[in-house]
Design an enzyme around this catalytic site. Structure first.
Site, PDB file in Angstrom:
ATOM      1  N   GLU A   1       0.840  -1.206   0.000  1.00 15.03           N
ATOM      2  CA  GLU A   1       0.000   0.000   0.000  1.00 15.03           C
ATOM      3  C   GLU A   1       0.871   1.250   0.000  1.00 15.03           C
ATOM      4  O   GLU A   1       0.584   2.235  -0.681  1.00 15.03           O
ATOM      5  CB  GLU A   1      -0.952  -0.020   1.192  1.00 15.03           C
ATOM      6  CG  GLU A   1      -2.037  -1.072   1.022  1.00 15.03           C
ATOM      7  CD  GLU A   1      -2.875  -1.263   2.251  1.00 15.03           C
ATOM      8  OE1 GLU A   1      -2.302  -1.355   3.367  1.00 15.03           O
ATOM      9  OE2 GLU A   1      -4.106  -1.327   2.127  1.00 15.03           O
TER      10      GLU A   1
ATOM     11  N   GLU B   1      -3.732  -9.534   3.855  1.00 12.27           N
ATOM     12  CA  GLU B   1      -4.516  -9.242   5.051  1.00 12.27           C
ATOM     13  C   GLU B   1      -5.638 -10.253   5.289  1.00 12.27           C
ATOM     14  O   GLU B   1      -5.967 -10.563   6.420  1.00 12.27           O
ATOM     15  CB  GLU B   1      -5.101  -7.833   4.976  1.00 12.27           C
ATOM     16  CG  GLU B   1      -4.069  -6.730   5.128  1.00 12.27           C
ATOM     17  CD  GLU B   1      -3.409  -6.328   3.815  1.00 12.27           C
ATOM     18  OE1 GLU B   1      -3.440  -7.100   2.842  1.00 12.27           O
ATOM     19  OE2 GLU B   1      -2.839  -5.215   3.785  1.00 12.27           O
TER      20      GLU B   1
HETATM   21  N1  T1G Z   1       3.949  -7.803  12.038  1.00 10.56           N
HETATM   22  C1  T1G Z   1       4.637  -8.205  13.143  1.00 10.56           C
HETATM   23  N2  T1G Z   1       5.591  -9.155  13.129  1.00 10.56           N
HETATM   24  C2  T1G Z   1       5.856  -9.733  11.943  1.00 10.56           C
HETATM   25  C3  T1G Z   1       5.172  -9.379  10.759  1.00 10.56           C
HETATM   26  C4  T1G Z   1       4.186  -8.361  10.844  1.00 10.56           C
HETATM   27  N3  T1G Z   1       3.530  -7.938   9.767  1.00 10.56           N
HETATM   28  N4  T1G Z   1       5.658 -10.152   9.754  1.00 10.56           N
HETATM   29  C5  T1G Z   1       6.586 -10.946  10.289  1.00 10.56           C
HETATM   30  N5  T1G Z   1       6.717 -10.695  11.602  1.00 10.56           N
HETATM   31  C6  T1G Z   1       7.645 -11.337  12.516  1.00 10.56           C
HETATM   32  C7  T1G Z   1       7.333 -12.799  12.726  1.00 10.56           C
HETATM   33  O1  T1G Z   1       6.380 -12.949  13.771  1.00 10.56           O
HETATM   34  C8  T1G Z   1       8.695 -13.334  13.102  1.00 10.56           C
HETATM   35  O2  T1G Z   1       8.923 -12.935  14.460  1.00 10.56           O
HETATM   36  C9  T1G Z   1       9.656 -12.526  12.237  1.00 10.56           C
HETATM   37  O3  T1G Z   1       8.937 -11.322  11.897  1.00 10.56           O
HETATM   38  C10 T1G Z   1      10.059 -13.228  10.967  1.00 10.56           C
HETATM   39  O4  T1G Z   1       8.841 -13.612  10.324  1.00 10.56           O
HETATM   40  C11 T1G Z   1      -2.740  -1.616   6.948  1.00 10.56           C
HETATM   41  C12 T1G Z   1      -3.605  -3.898   8.054  1.00 10.56           C
HETATM   42  C13 T1G Z   1       7.100 -11.201   5.650  1.00 10.56           C
HETATM   43  C14 T1G Z   1       6.664 -13.294   4.327  1.00 10.56           C
HETATM   44  O5  T1G Z   1       0.476 -10.274   6.728  1.00 10.56           O
HETATM   45  O6  T1G Z   1       3.999 -13.141   5.806  1.00 10.56           O
HETATM   46  O7  T1G Z   1      -0.492  -4.541   6.567  1.00 10.56           O
HETATM   47  O8  T1G Z   1       9.225 -15.246  15.409  1.00 10.56           O
HETATM   48  O9  T1G Z   1       9.307 -16.095  10.409  1.00 10.56           O
HETATM   49  O10 T1G Z   1       9.387 -16.762   6.940  1.00 10.56           O
HETATM   50  O11 T1G Z   1      -3.494  -2.821   5.102  1.00 10.56           O
HETATM   51  O12 T1G Z   1       6.654 -12.843   8.014  1.00 10.56           O
HETATM   52  O13 T1G Z   1      11.213 -13.876  14.750  1.00 10.56           O
HETATM   53  O14 T1G Z   1       9.800 -13.207  16.732  1.00 10.56           O
HETATM   54  O15 T1G Z   1       7.401 -15.150   9.013  1.00 10.56           O
HETATM   55  O16 T1G Z   1      10.941 -14.873   6.190  1.00 10.56           O
HETATM   56  C15 T1G Z   1       0.063  -7.587   6.362  1.00 10.56           C
HETATM   57  C16 T1G Z   1       3.062 -11.147   7.513  1.00 10.56           C
HETATM   58  C17 T1G Z   1      -0.122  -7.113   7.765  1.00 10.56           C
HETATM   59  C18 T1G Z   1       2.819 -10.202   6.350  1.00 10.56           C
HETATM   60  C19 T1G Z   1       8.505 -13.189   6.004  1.00 10.56           C
HETATM   61  N6  T1G Z   1       1.351  -8.270   6.244  1.00 10.56           N
HETATM   62  N7  T1G Z   1       4.413 -11.679   7.496  1.00 10.56           N
HETATM   63  O17 T1G Z   1       8.463 -14.578   6.206  1.00 10.56           O
HETATM   64  O18 T1G Z   1       9.811 -14.733   8.357  1.00 10.56           O
HETATM   65  S1  T1G Z   1      -1.668  -6.305   8.004  1.00 10.56           S
HETATM   66  C20 T1G Z   1       1.442  -9.588   6.467  1.00 10.56           C
HETATM   67  C21 T1G Z   1       4.742 -12.681   6.641  1.00 10.56           C
HETATM   68  C22 T1G Z   1      -1.534  -4.883   7.065  1.00 10.56           C
HETATM   69  C23 T1G Z   1      -2.552  -2.851   6.131  1.00 10.56           C
HETATM   70  C24 T1G Z   1      -2.794  -4.101   6.858  1.00 10.56           C
HETATM   71  C25 T1G Z   1       6.143 -13.201   6.759  1.00 10.56           C
HETATM   72  C26 T1G Z   1       7.098 -12.708   5.669  1.00 10.56           C
HETATM   73  P1  T1G Z   1       9.856 -13.870  15.402  1.00 10.56           P
HETATM   74  P2  T1G Z   1       8.780 -15.007   9.539  1.00 10.56           P
HETATM   75  P3  T1G Z   1       9.725 -15.307   6.881  1.00 10.56           P
END
Ligand code: T1G
Length: 702
Positions: free
Chosen positions: A108, A128
């Site tokens: 975004e 999301e």
């Molecule tokens: N928020 C908080 N922590 C996150 C995070 C996030 N978005 N993404 C990853 N982490 C943490 C995860 O818990 C882990 O922590 C570490 O980072 C490594 O993650 C306004 C409302 C990016 C593809 O849904 O899909 O944006 O265990 O093991 O395998 O419209 O993380 O080390 O303590 O998964 O390399 C939308 C979610 C949010 C992406 C990387 N975004 N993340 O994968 O590492 S809502 C998502 C992922 C939003 C807006 C809306 C994956 C990754 P720890 P990992 P990875």
């Protein structure tokens, strides 16, 4: 966290480079959005800066909003004051320079920019919906304007990650850099090239039109997958607003639809599942020095259904894998099954022909042990009998190179007995795949008493590397997933003795959210397999609760789909389960022999009889130190048994009912049914202390 700012502005000549530094994935955590806004305003006010680049430090662009912030109800910037709004109003162009991931709020932000470039390995998406919400930062309004309504609907409702080359084709990216290009230098050069281009290409200025029928068509297409869920439908409604309302009104509609979801049970459960999966990867009692070994190739012993699926799991993720079996005929049959599985995926359109060929070519049938001795890891996947497995491990011990890891895919047998067939028990563990092995994501790593930390850490990393969700299990009969599921499997048959029919139980569980009812699943897996396990346990435990109805079906050769009849009957070439009056007769005859008075059950009673029995067993597993945490058991139920993800997992769901209520119900069934319902010690303690399952402190892992 370093004390360096989470966002900084640097100048490359007349280009301002805004860099986000919020490890590990540059989520939009506290201060990040404010920092981007501050840097944008500084760069806009600086006359020496003609254009800006927005990029991320470390491994990624921006991975989206900080998901942890939702449960903390963290303040959200109002529409009009967010990063995307500042970029929309900027008199200077901003170029998004993407590597790693641009997901959710990350994409975004990139769409708030005027241009988007990426390295070839980058991925973009709006995932999301996977955590029960919708793109709340303009994604539902900008993506349709950028890539078209149909593409936006597909991406937003699926939540999938789109590789950069495809994103370019879809019009989401303006440029994909050549392999090896320096992202920052390329982005600065790009910014300099477009610095004076006017008018600034703002996505909000684009039109968005669509045939209204596409939205109804999308709603129809997701009906089965999105059962009992709200987020997918709100996603569609938000994109529909983009095609029917002016941009600013569409943004308001998006916000309304987002706020309906963010604190709903569905989103809370899906956020819980997201973090539970990542928690499961952590082995708190392993020394920090334990490092995963490099595994560059693999071997599978056993070319049956499981062995073939395991080989596919490796090939699907780029590994060369050798596969062997006791006879050439068995090996040929195994290879034919693998080829057929791949061809089915190609026919279904879920795999491209050229990719199928590449994967199949990575699977190498070999004659015997001498051909696999130099492999880094070997997975045994032969018949589930200890007398078959033991000599195989003795032979592997003889031939495999020093340091090779040797894993068994056994679903229940004692890993220590297997390890003790070798002189290197430290290199042995269980790696339990779930059928079909190339589809189901659960990868249960079973710890032998002598498994080294390095072996365990490597096994957990291997699971992730082949696209699985790894979770650690102690070496107990059935390990953790199947052991916690065993009471469920018994209770569902006992319910038949008491008055239910398979189709009633299956309907209750499908209405709850399972993709398939447990009796239909049994027919798919084969009832003979469960019977072998029951015979073994009955021989070991005189108090073992026999299941005469299930045994009767197997005696009659009703193994399920593979024999055309099991709990249900099947027409040739049709996998649809049809209720079978013959089964109803078997049930009533056995119930009569047992002298059980039949009665009617509500769906809720059925659901609780099955799931509470497993919650109780899960508590026993935790009190014995055979699992690290209750959320690991949830991860296993989500990825091993298809527990509906939007309900969080078995223990999360039980917490929603309340430990005390679960305990009281189990205590009451204990009075009614006897020892199989005896409440576990941990369950009683949690009920007495009012502690949730999720906060239960299990015994040290052993
Ligand atoms: N928020 C908080 N922590 C996150 C995070 C996030 N978005 N993404 C990853 N982490 C943490 C995860 O818990 C882990 O922590 C570490 O980072 C490594 O993650 C306004 C409302 C990016 C593809 O849904 O899909 O944006 O265990 O093991 O395998 O419209 O993380 O080390 O303590 O998964 O390399 C939308 C979610 C949010 C992406 C990387 N975004 N993340 O994968 O590492 S809502 C998502 C992922 C939003 C807006 C809306 C994956 C990754 P720890 P990992 P990875």
């Amino acid at each position: 966290m370093t004390d360096s700012p989470v966002v900084r502005l640097e100048k490359d000549g007349d280009i301002g480079v805004i860099i986000v530094n919020y490890p590990p994935v540059n989520a939009l955590g506290p201060g990040v959005a404010d920092g981007i806004i501050e840097c944008l305003n500084t760069a806009i006010a600086d006359a020496s800066i003609k254009a800006m680049v927005l990029m991320g430090d470390g491994r990624s662009f921006i991975a989206g909003a900080d998901i942890r912030g939702f449960d903390a109800n963290r303040k959200r910037l109002p529409i009009g004051e967010r990063t995307y709004d500042v970029m929309d109003r900027s008199p200077k162009p901003v170029v998004a320079a993407i590597h790693g991931f641009a997901l959710g709020g990350g994409l975004e932000n990139a769409m708030g920019c005027h241009y988007r470039i990426a390295v070839p390995s980058a991925k973009v998406g709006l995932p999301e919906v996977l955590i029960g919400i919708l793109p709340g930062g303009g994604g539902t309004q900008r993506l349709p304007r950028l890539a078209g309504v149909q593409t936006a609907l597909e991406m937003i409702v699926s939540g999938r990650h789109v590789p950069a080359p495809e994103a370019k084709t879809l019009g989401i990216l303006d440029e994909v850099l050549p392999e090896g290009a320096d992202l920052r230098a390329s982005a600065v050069a790009y910014a300099r090239k477009i610095a004076d281009a006017r008018p600034l290409p703002r996505i909000r200025d684009r039109d968005c039109k669509a045939d209204p029928s596409v939205f109804e068509a999308m709603r129809k297409s997701i009906a089965r997958r999105a059962r009992n869920q709200k987020a997918p439908y709100n996603c569609i409604a938000a994109v529909e607003a983009a095609a029917t309302l002016p941009f600013d009104l569409g943004m308001q509609r998006e916000q309304e639809l987002f706020l309906e979801l963010v604190n709903a049970d569905e989103a809370k459960a899906l956020r819980y599942a997201f973090f539970a999966e990542r928690e499961a990867a952590k082995l708190p009692d392993m020394p920090a020095t334990a490092r995963a070994r490099d595994l560059n190739n693999a071997a599978v012993v056993g070319a049956g259904t499981m062995g073939g699926g395991i080989a596919m799991s490796f090939a699907d993720f780029g590994y060369d894998v050798k596969i062997m079996d006791a006879t050439q005929e068995a090996l040929d049959r195994g290879m034919a099954r693998i080829k057929s599985n791949y061809e089915t995926s190609v026919k279904r359109g879920s795999l491209k022909e050229d990719e199928m060929q590449r994967r199949f070519a990575r699977i190498h049938p070999v004659a015997g042990y001498d051909d696999i001795k130099d492999c880094d890891v070997v997975i045994e996947a032969v018949f589930e009998e200890m007398d078959v497995k033991k000599p195989i491990f003795a032979k592997l011990d003889e031939v495999m190179k020093p340091g090779a890891l040797m894993f068994s895919n056994t679903s229940a047998l004692d890993i220590d007995q297997i390890a003790n067939m070798t002189r290197r028990p430290q290199d042995i563990a269980g790696t339990h795949f779930f059928s079909p092995a190339n589809v189901m994501k659960l990868f249960e790593v079973v710890r032998g008493s002598k498994s080294s930390p390095e072996t365990l850490v490597t096994a957990m990393a291997l699971g992730k590397r082949i696209g699985k969700i790894s979770a650690m299990a102690g070496n107990t009969d059935g390990f953790v997933a199947n052991r916690s599921r065993a009471p469920f499997n018994a209770e569902m048959v006992i319910l038949l003795e008491e008055g239910c029919l398979p189709e009633q139980v299956d309907k209750a569980m499908v209405d709850f959210g399972y993709p398939m009812g447990p009796f239909a699943v049994g027919d798919l897996a084969g009832l003979d397999i469960g019977a072998a396990g029951r015979r073994r346990r009955a021989a070991q435990d005189p108090n073992y609760r026999k299941l005469p109805i299930a045994d009767k079906l197997v005696e009659l050769g009703r193994y399920g789909q593979k024999t055309g009849a099991g709990w249900y009957k099947y027409e040739k070439g049709d996998r649809t389960p049809y209720p079978d009056p013959e089964v109803a007769k078997i049930i009533s005859d056995v119930a009569a022999e047992l002298g059980v008075a039949r009665k009617t059950f509500t769906d809720m009673e059925i659901l609780r009889r099955l799931l509470f029995s497993s919650v109780n067993e899960a508590c026993r597993i935790l009190e014995e130190g055979k699992a690290y945490r209750a959320s690991d058991i949830d991860v296993m139920w989500l990825h091993g048994f298809g527990f509906p993800r939007y309900r969080g997992g078995l223990m999360y769901w039980a917490d929603g009912i309340g430990v005390r209520d679960v305990y009281n119900q189990i205590a009451s069934w204990h009075q009614q049914y006897g020892s199989r319902w005896a409440p576990s010690r941990l369950l009683r303690e949690l009920a007495e202390s009012g502690t949730s399952f999720r906060d239960a402190k299990p015994a040290p892992f052993r």
